[in-house]
Design an enzyme around this catalytic site. Structure first.
Site, PDB file in Angstrom:
ATOM      1  N   ASN A  36      78.028  13.264  42.518  1.00 37.40           N
ATOM      2  CA  ASN A  36      77.305  12.431  43.498  1.00 37.40           C
ATOM      3  C   ASN A  36      77.547  10.935  43.291  1.00 37.40           C
ATOM      4  OD1 ASN A  36      75.865  12.168  41.161  1.00 37.40           O
ATOM      5  ND2 ASN A  36      74.019  13.208  41.892  1.00 37.40           N
ATOM      6  N   ARG A  40      68.476   4.627  36.078  1.00 32.70           N
ATOM      7  CA  ARG A  40      67.251   5.292  35.652  1.00 32.70           C
ATOM      8  C   ARG A  40      66.138   4.255  35.582  1.00 32.70           C
ATOM      9  NH1 ARG A  40      69.086   9.159  37.327  1.00 32.70           N
ATOM     10  NH2 ARG A  40      69.752  11.045  36.252  1.00 32.70           N
ATOM     11  N   GLN A  63      58.855  10.645  37.283  1.00 33.05           N
ATOM     12  CA  GLN A  63      59.095  11.198  38.608  1.00 33.05           C
ATOM     13  C   GLN A  63      58.420  12.553  38.749  1.00 33.05           C
ATOM     14  OE1 GLN A  63      63.353   8.945  39.415  1.00 33.05           O
ATOM     15  NE2 GLN A  63      63.267  11.126  39.701  1.00 33.05           N
ATOM     16  N   HIS A 107      63.691   9.108  44.743  1.00 33.44           N
ATOM     17  CA  HIS A 107      64.992   9.391  44.129  1.00 33.44           C
ATOM     18  C   HIS A 107      65.835  10.306  45.034  1.00 33.44           C
ATOM     19  CE1 HIS A 107      67.141  10.557  40.087  1.00 33.44           C
ATOM     20  NE2 HIS A 107      67.979  10.190  41.038  1.00 33.44           N
TER      21      HIS A 107
END
Ligand code: NAI
Length: 366
Positions: free
Chosen positions: A125, A264, A293, A317
């Site tokens: 990704n 992050r 998260q 995210h």
């Protein structure tokens, strides 16, 4: 006579719930509902496959099933935090697969100690994230979010927006980390005619790669940030990067700089960033990653603003979980499992922790 021993593996996957969206859109492969497209295949091989989004606390599915799991599949978007304590209880665990890129939610040092392999779908990704970074830089520099909100409100006050809107052309942009994502960001920024592109990384780019994007390496972090109008963070989270962008480092940023972090959340100090935005030392902060998260409803980064009421480009995210990315990391996860079941070697670029320990230098200089 050969005895045929059929091994039944327990594979546990912690994924995010897709609800109605996952039913309507089967390409949402990273959801519990669509289970990375692995369910029928794993069941046909006779493996047990447990899928859940329930990951927090001792009664969670994650903590209950980790004790029997041979294989754990997690994703950075809804991280199942595999701590050293849980490693102690995960007596059968042999393999952790990160469906995506970024395995900091696994205690990697504990994985080394317990001889558990950790693999990612490297590269799956990275373009998705690099595109998001470029978008975030532009939306901050051009003051896009407040401009759009003004239109939705029914207002029209051009100068309220223009007073804090700039061109990217002529600015200095630097990336902390010039690996797969950081380098793609530099490549995509080249046509914007920035004044300079910089990078800070303990690994120098190969000479030809550095030349191709015209990027200059700066070896001291304070010196690096003090030269940048825009800083983008593209390194993994590890002991050497946790809290790297803290109050002290922010003081070395140019007043009015923009900061984009899709790496992050915990690489940037939550309170120091919120304070720097509030007092205007940072003109903007954008990204999709949070120190916990899902982010709590009252997380400061949801609503923080600069003194002119803008400068916040935060989203959940999702930069690395576009439908295109999901297809790639689902396929990559299956291929890692195929190699594991067949006892075949794994693609070297996917191995973070191998049977003999760390196999990448990206998670710290070891
Ligand atoms: P990579 O391994 O290709 O590159 C990482 C680079 O960071 C390497 O060049 C490494 O030397 C450098 N680095 C490590 N520690 C550093 C430090 N202390 N200072 C400066 N540079 C340092 O990794 P890739 O594919 O570029 O991904 C980077 C990170 O991006 C991932 O680890 C993950 O945390 C994050 N990510 C976020 C996604 C999202 O959806 N928001 C999706 C994919 C990755």
């Amino acid at each position: 006579m050969i005895d045929l021993i059929l091994t039944v593996n327990q594979v546990v996957a912690i994924l995010y719930k897709g609800f109605q969206a996952a039913v309507q859109e089967p390409r949402l492969l990273g959801t519990t509902e669509n289970s990375l497209g692995l369910k029928a295949w794993l069941n046909s091989l006779g493996h047990e496959f447990v899928v859940s989004d329930d990951k927090e606390g001792s009664n969670s599915d994650f903590q209950k099933h980790i004790t029997d799991a041979q294989v754990l599949i997690t994703t950075p978007f809804h991280p199942g935090y595999l701590t050293r304590d849980l490693f102690e209880r995960a007596k059968n665990l042999e393999l952790c697969v990160t469906a995506g890129v970024g395995s900091d939610h696994i205690d990697l040092n504990a994985a080394v100690d317990h001889k558990v392999q950790v693999l990612e779908v490297s590269g799956s990704n990275v373009t998705s994230v690099a595109e998001h970074v470029v978008m975030s830089i532009l939306l901050l520099v051009r003051n896009f979010v407040p401009a759009h909100e003004m239109i939705e409100r029914g207002d029209w006050a051009v100068s309220d927006i223009a007073r804090n809107a700039f061109d990217l052309e002529g600015k200095v942009v630097g990336t902390i980390g010039a690996g797969r994502i950081g380098y793609r960001v530099l490549q995509r920024l080249k046509p914007f005619d920035c004044k300079e592109l910089l990078y800070f990384d303990y690994a120098a780019l190969p000479e030809a790669a550095g030349k191709a994007v015209g990027a200059r390496r700066v070896e001291d972090l304070k010196d690096f940030v003090s030269q940048c109008d825009v800083v983008t963070v593209n390194c993994p989270l590890h002991e050497g990067t946790r809290g790297l962008v803290n109050k002290e480092l922010l003081q070395s940023f140019k007043p009015g700089a923009w900061l984009v972090n899709t790496a992050r959340g915990a690489i940037c100090d939550k309170d120091a960033v919120a304070e720097a935005l509030k007092n205007g030392h940072l003109r903007g902060y954008a990204g999709d990653v949070w120190n916990v998260q899902p982010a709590p409803r009252d997380h400061a980064w949801r609503t923080m603003k600069n003194p002119l009421g803008g400068g916040n480009g935060m989203v959940p995210h999702y930069s690395g979980t576009t439908l295109d990315a999901q297809a790639r990391y689902a396929a990559g996860t299956r291929s890692i499992l195929e190699n594991y079941f067949a006892g075949q070697p794994q693609e070297p670029q996917n191995i973070i922790v191998g049977v003999k320990g760390y196999e990448t230098k990206a998670y710290g200089q070891r």
